[in-house]
Enzyme design. Structure first.
Site, PDB file in Angstrom:
ATOM      1  N   GLY A 171       0.805  -1.217   0.000  1.00 37.50           N
ATOM      2  CA  GLY A 171       0.000   0.000   0.000  1.00 37.50           C
ATOM      3  C   GLY A 171       0.827   1.250   0.000  1.00 37.50           C
ATOM      4  CB  CYS A 172       4.287   1.923   0.801  1.00 36.41           C
ATOM      5  SG  CYS A 172       5.352   3.307   1.085  1.00 36.41           S
TER       6      CYS A 172
END
Lengths: 99, 110, 123
Positions: free
Chosen positions: B108-109
């Site tokens: 999710g980064c």
């Protein structure tokens, strides 16, 4: 709410799972290979007929026609076109696809 | 891409993350830290080691919010806050510390 | 995001792990979306209950064992996990076979919960 099933009832249990969870008054739309469930004369026909007593059952007509099954539509199932599909989705608060 | 430590080559992805986390060692960590312009202090190592332990246990690199909370639980509130972690790793604790720890980029980064 | 705008989001998992990518994809979406502070629940139905069957050992198939990651869900404030009772029974499994704490519910009870959701994501 709207439930969508796209698997053949004779190959997968998706429709059975859907019918076990669907609450009275919900809509069930059969698309792709799911349309075979909406035809006459197959082994699971009775199950769908029983479910149609408390659920609204729809079938996507283009998928039925593509498979040569348009003449075998079971009673109690309402055929709809793509516009009807969109309308159905818009009418309902949410939607679960039984992949 | 690759990094070379003591004559040995280690494969990295296009952003500099180590491809095989089993190859990680402290010398690799120091080299990556240098590229990130970070001088490793005991406080830095504490976070890096925490991340490696987290990964071993859960098989993911935690999101920064989760990292902050988990560090707070283990090392106390004075370390479990984003100000402390950003001071150690100015370009993002999850991103930079994970890279130094030899972990994949956190899910999710971006 | 403020309390009033939090949406109810349910992830519906119905596939066994490893044979297809659905289980892992679902888990990754859950972890990514957890940043948005919504009211999240996970449901495991049909073969989806196999995702939580304790004791995955994936070395032999050379795939990542993502079972330990279910234990991190609590850190992400994802703690509503529901497992379908009929699916467990049909597979000879029970609540004790699950790798994380779950609540066992019948298909009909899960169907009721589905009705309450703003969004359902199907895997």
């Amino acid at each position: 709410m709207l439930h969508i099933v796209n698997k053949s009832p004779l190959e997968r249990s998706a429709l059975d799972s859907c019918l076990a969870a669907a609450q009275p008054g919900a809509a069930v739309l059969l698309i792709e290979d799911g349309v075979y469930a909406a035809t006459r004369g197959h082994a699971g026909e009775g199950k769908l007929r029983a479910a149609s007593a408390h659920l609204q059952i729809y079938v996507l007509a283009p998928d039925l026609e593509a498979r040569g099954m348009a003449q075998s539509l079971a009673d109690g199932v309402k055929p709809i076109d793509y516009a009807g599909f969109v309308e159905l989705v818009a009418q309902h608060r949410n939607c679960q696809s039984w992949l | 891409m690759a990094i070379v430590v003591d004559g040995k080559t280690y494969e990295t992805d296009e952003e500099g993350y180590l491809v095989n986390l089993a190859e990680w060692n402290e010398d690799i960590a120091k080299l990556i830290a240098g590229e990130e312009k970070i001088d490793m202090t005991p406080n830095h190592w504490e976070v890096v080691n925490f991340l490696r332990e987290y990964y071993n246990e859960f098989q993911i690199a935690p999101a920064v919010r989760v990292l902050t909370k988990s560090i707070g639980k283990k090392l106390g509130p004075e370390k479990g806050n984003s100000q402390y972690l950003y001071e150690l790793f100015p370009y993002g604790p999850a991103k930079q510390a994970c890279k130094i720890a030899g972990l994949p980029k956190p899910t999710g980064c971006i | 995001m403020s309390e009033g705008t939090a949406k109810k989001i349910m992830y519906v998992n119905r596939k066994a792990p490893y044979g297809t990518i659905y289980a892992l994809e679902s888990l990754e979406v859950v972890l990514i979306a957890a940043a948005f502070d919504q009211e999240v629940s996970l449901v495991f139905m049909d073969d989806g209950v196999y995702q939580l069957k304790k004791g995955h050992q994936t070395k032999g198939i050379e795939m990542k064992n993502f079972q330990p990651t279910y234990r991190a869900l609590d850190d992400y404030d994802v703690n509503k996990l529901y497992v379908e009772k009929e699916a467990l029974q049909a597979r000879g499994l029970s609540q004790e076979d699950m790798c994380v704490p779950v609540e066992v519910k019948s298909a009909a009870e899960i169907g009721k919960l589905m009705e309450e959701q703003d969004v359902l994501l199907s895997f």
